[in-house]
Design a protein around this motif. Structure first.
Motif, PDB file in Angstrom:
ATOM      1  N   PHE A  38       0.855  -1.184   0.000  1.00 17.75           N
ATOM      2  CA  PHE A  38       0.000   0.000   0.000  1.00 17.75           C
ATOM      3  C   PHE A  38       0.893   1.236   0.000  1.00 17.75           C
ATOM      4  N   ALA A  39       0.574   2.225  -0.848  1.00 18.26           N
ATOM      5  CA  ALA A  39       1.385   3.443  -0.954  1.00 18.26           C
ATOM      6  C   ALA A  39       0.457   4.651  -1.015  1.00 18.26           C
ATOM      7  N   SER A  40       0.465   5.448   0.046  1.00 20.80           N
ATOM      8  CA  SER A  40      -0.535   6.498   0.195  1.00 20.80           C
ATOM      9  C   SER A  40       0.081   7.840   0.545  1.00 20.80           C
ATOM     10  N   ALA A  41      -0.675   8.909   0.271  1.00 20.73           N
ATOM     11  CA  ALA A  41      -0.308  10.233   0.784  1.00 20.73           C
ATOM     12  C   ALA A  41      -0.508  10.294   2.295  1.00 20.73           C
ATOM     13  N   ARG A  42      -1.392   9.482   2.808  1.00 18.29           N
ATOM     14  CA  ARG A  42      -1.645   9.481   4.254  1.00 18.29           C
ATOM     15  C   ARG A  42      -0.395   9.042   5.022  1.00 18.29           C
ATOM     16  N   PRO A  43      -0.184   9.582   6.214  1.00 15.84           N
ATOM     17  CA  PRO A  43       0.828   8.979   7.084  1.00 15.84           C
ATOM     18  C   PRO A  43       0.351   7.600   7.540  1.00 15.84           C
ATOM     19  N   ILE A  44       1.251   6.796   8.044  1.00 11.85           N
ATOM     20  CA  ILE A  44       0.897   5.436   8.448  1.00 11.85           C
ATOM     21  C   ILE A  44      -0.254   5.438   9.443  1.00 11.85           C
ATOM     22  N   ARG A  45      -0.210   6.357  10.380  1.00  7.16           N
ATOM     23  CA  ARG A  45      -1.265   6.484  11.402  1.00  7.16           C
ATOM     24  C   ARG A  45      -2.663   6.539  10.785  1.00  7.16           C
ATOM     25  N   ASP A  46      -2.778   7.198   9.627  1.00  5.30           N
ATOM     26  CA  ASP A  46      -4.083   7.347   8.986  1.00  5.30           C
ATOM     27  C   ASP A  46      -4.355   6.286   7.927  1.00  5.30           C
ATOM     28  N   MET A  47      -3.345   5.496   7.585  1.00  4.49           N
ATOM     29  CA  MET A  47      -3.561   4.368   6.689  1.00  4.49           C
ATOM     30  C   MET A  47      -4.185   3.190   7.433  1.00  4.49           C
ATOM     31  N   LEU A  48      -3.712   2.930   8.636  1.00  4.39           N
ATOM     32  CA  LEU A  48      -4.127   1.732   9.366  1.00  4.39           C
ATOM     33  C   LEU A  48      -5.641   1.633   9.564  1.00  4.39           C
ATOM     34  N   PRO A  49      -6.357   2.736   9.888  1.00  2.00           N
ATOM     35  CA  PRO A  49      -7.801   2.600  10.106  1.00  2.00           C
ATOM     36  C   PRO A  49      -8.610   2.203   8.871  1.00  2.00           C
ATOM     37  N   VAL A  50      -8.090   2.449   7.656  1.00  2.00           N
ATOM     38  CA  VAL A  50      -8.858   2.086   6.460  1.00  2.00           C
ATOM     39  C   VAL A  50      -8.414   0.754   5.862  1.00  2.00           C
ATOM     40  N   ILE A  51      -7.387   0.149   6.459  1.00  2.38           N
ATOM     41  CA  ILE A  51      -6.898  -1.162   6.023  1.00  2.38           C
ATOM     42  C   ILE A  51      -7.201  -2.170   7.115  1.00  2.38           C
ATOM     43  N   HIS A  52      -7.921  -3.213   6.810  1.00  3.58           N
ATOM     44  CA  HIS A  52      -8.304  -4.191   7.830  1.00  3.58           C
ATOM     45  C   HIS A  52      -7.057  -4.738   8.533  1.00  3.58           C
ATOM     46  N   LYS A  53      -7.210  -5.005   9.823  1.00  2.00           N
ATOM     47  CA  LYS A  53      -6.059  -5.442  10.633  1.00  2.00           C
ATOM     48  C   LYS A  53      -5.397  -6.710  10.092  1.00  2.00           C
ATOM     49  N   ASP A  54      -6.151  -7.520   9.355  1.00  2.00           N
ATOM     50  CA  ASP A  54      -5.556  -8.733   8.776  1.00  2.00           C
ATOM     51  C   ASP A  54      -4.478  -8.407   7.745  1.00  2.00           C
ATOM     52  N   PHE A  55      -4.447  -7.145   7.281  1.00  2.00           N
ATOM     53  CA  PHE A  55      -3.477  -6.726   6.272  1.00  2.00           C
ATOM     54  C   PHE A  55      -2.401  -5.804   6.854  1.00  2.00           C
ATOM     55  N   HIS A  56      -2.391  -5.630   8.158  1.00  2.00           N
ATOM     56  CA  HIS A  56      -1.442  -4.694   8.765  1.00  2.00           C
ATOM     57  C   HIS A  56      -0.008  -5.199   8.744  1.00  2.00           C
ATOM     58  N   HIS A  57       0.188  -6.474   8.401  1.00  2.00           N
ATOM     59  CA  HIS A  57       1.556  -6.976   8.273  1.00  2.00           C
ATOM     60  C   HIS A  57       2.109  -6.734   6.870  1.00  2.00           C
ATOM     61  N   TYR A  58       1.279  -6.237   5.963  1.00  2.00           N
ATOM     62  CA  TYR A  58       1.753  -5.906   4.621  1.00  2.00           C
ATOM     63  C   TYR A  58       2.664  -4.676   4.690  1.00  2.00           C
ATOM     64  N   LYS A  59       3.542  -4.537   3.727  1.00  3.50           N
ATOM     65  CA  LYS A  59       4.378  -3.340   3.657  1.00  3.50           C
ATOM     66  C   LYS A  59       3.514  -2.134   3.274  1.00  3.50           C
ATOM     67  N   MET A  60       3.826  -0.995   3.882  1.00 11.40           N
ATOM     68  CA  MET A  60       3.096   0.241   3.600  1.00 11.40           C
ATOM     69  C   MET A  60       4.070   1.389   3.402  1.00 11.40           C
ATOM     70  N   ILE A  61       3.754   2.227   2.422  1.00  9.58           N
ATOM     71  CA  ILE A  61       4.470   3.473   2.191  1.00  9.58           C
ATOM     72  C   ILE A  61       3.515   4.597   2.539  1.00  9.58           C
ATOM     73  N   GLY A  62       3.908   5.457   3.461  1.00  8.56           N
ATOM     74  CA  GLY A  62       3.037   6.544   3.890  1.00  8.56           C
ATOM     75  C   GLY A  62       3.661   7.897   3.616  1.00  8.56           C
ATOM     76  N   GLY A  63       2.841   8.950   3.761  1.00 13.55           N
ATOM     77  CA  GLY A  63       3.344  10.307   3.588  1.00 13.55           C
ATOM     78  C   GLY A  63       3.964  10.554   2.233  1.00 13.55           C
ATOM     79  N   ASN A  64       3.392   9.949   1.180  1.00 10.39           N
ATOM     80  CA  ASN A  64       3.921  10.102  -0.188  1.00 10.39           C
ATOM     81  C   ASN A  64       5.360   9.626  -0.325  1.00 10.39           C
ATOM     82  N   GLY A  65       5.768   8.696   0.543  1.00 14.71           N
ATOM     83  CA  GLY A  65       7.113   8.133   0.417  1.00 14.71           C
ATOM     84  C   GLY A  65       8.032   8.459   1.570  1.00 14.71           C
ATOM     85  N   SER A  66       7.590   9.312   2.492  1.00 19.02           N
ATOM     86  CA  SER A  66       8.461   9.708   3.601  1.00 19.02           C
ATOM     87  C   SER A  66       8.505   8.669   4.715  1.00 19.02           C
TER      88      SER A  66
END
Length: 256
Positions: A38-66
Motif C-alpha cells: 500500500f502506498a498512500s499520501a496518508r501517514p501510516i497512522r491514517d492508513m491503518l484505520p482504512v486497512i483491515h487489521k488482517d493486512f497490517h503486516h503488509y508493507k506500507m508506504i506513507g506520507g507520499n514516500g516519507s
C-alpha cells in the motif's frame, strides 16, 4: 508479481475503509503468490484505520514516500531538513496559511474545525495533536488555506521539494526533497519495471513512470499520460477493479 496500490480514490473511497470485496481480491493476490504494497499520501497512522487489521503486516508506504512501515512498525522515515522547514514555516506565516503537519506519528493542526481533511486525520485515535514545536521529525506538510495559494505555490516551487496539488482538495501537499512514492519503493529494493501500480492522482506519477503496468482509477489529466489502462468511477466500478485484479493476477501467475 508485485502490486502497489494507492488508497484514497483508488481502492477506498469517500474516507471509508477498503471494502470487504476489494480486501478479498487483495487476499487472493497473495494466495496466488503475488505481493501487495500500500502506498498512500496518508501517514501510516491514517492508513491503518482504512486497512483491515488482517493486512497490517503488509508493507506500507506513507506520507507520499516519507514513511515505510513493515511488520507493525515504521522502519524508515525521511524528514525535512531544518533549513527547508524554517523557510516553509516562514512562507506559511507570510501567506496567512493553515496546516496539517505530520511527524512520524503525532501531528500539528491549525486548519478550520470543519475542514474535510479532518475526516481522515487520526480516525483510529493512535496519535496526539501537539504544537508544531513539539514535533521532532517532520515528514509531511499539508497547507490547507492561504490568502494567496498561487503566490505561495510559486515560492514553494522555487525550493527543491516534492509538491502535489491534489485534484479533489484545494491543498498543497509537500514532501521533503527527493521523496515520493517511487523513492520509497526503491528504498524497499523494488526494481524499475517489476511491479503493477494502481493510482488516481498526481502523487502517483513517479510510481506509474517506473512500473511495468499501470491502472488509473477515475481520470487525472497529468497521471493519464503514464497510465496503460483506466477504470471510470461510475456504475459498479469496484467490480471492475476486482475483475482487473483477477485478470492481472491470472496473467502474471502464468508468465512467472
Amino acid at each position: 508479481m508485485l502490486f502497489v496500490f494507492d488508497l484514497d480514490g483508488t481502492i477506498c473511497f469517500k474516507g471509508e475503509p477498503i471494502s470487504e470485496r476489494i480486501l478479498n481480491a487483495l487476499a487472493n493476490l497473495t494466495k496466488q503468490g503475488h505481493e501487495v504494497i500500500f502506498a498512500s499520501a496518508r501517514p501510516i497512522r491514517d492508513m491503518l484505520p482504512v486497512i483491515h487489521k488482517d493486512f497490517h503486516h503488509y508493507k506500507m508506504i506513507g506520507g507520499n514516500g516519507s514513511l515505510i512501515y513493515k511488520e507493525g512498525k515504521i522502519v524508515h522515515s525521511k524528514s525535512f531538513i531544518s533549513q527547508d522547514l524554517n523557510k516553509i514555516v516562514d512562507l506559511i506565516k507570510e501567506f496567512d496559511g493553515t496546516y496539517l503537519i505530520d511527524g512520524e506519528w503525532n501531528y500539528a493542526y491549525t486548519g478550520p474545525d470543519d475542514h474535510p481533511i479532518l475526516r481522515n486525520v487520526d480516525a483510529g485515535k493512535l496519535a496526539q495533536l501537539v504544537n508544531l514545536n513539539e514535533l521532532t521529525s517532520i515528514v509531511k506538510i499539508l497547507i490547507l488555506t492561504s490568502n494567496n495559494f498561487e503566490q505561495l505555490f510559486e515560492k514553494l516551487s522555487d525550493m527543491e521539494l516534492f509538491i502535489n496539488r491534489h485534484s479533489n482538495e484545494n491543498v498543497l501537499d509537500i514532501s521533503p526533497k527527493g521523496i515520493h512514492k517511487w523513492s520509497a519503493l526503491e528504498a524497499l529494493g523494488v526494481k524499475r519495471g517489476s511491479y503493477i501500480a494502481f493510482g488516481n492522482d498526481s502523487n502517483d506519477i513517479t510510481m506509474f513512470q517506473n512500473a511495468l503496468h499501470t491502472v488509473m482509477i477515475g481520470h487525472h489529466e497529468e497521471l493519464s499520460h503514464f497510465a496503460k489502462e483506466s477504470i471510470d468511477i461510475k456504475g459498479n466500478f469496484e467490480e471492475e477493479i476486482i475483475s482487473k485484479l483477477e485478470m492481472l493476477s491470472d496473467y502474471y501467475t502464468l508468465v512467472k
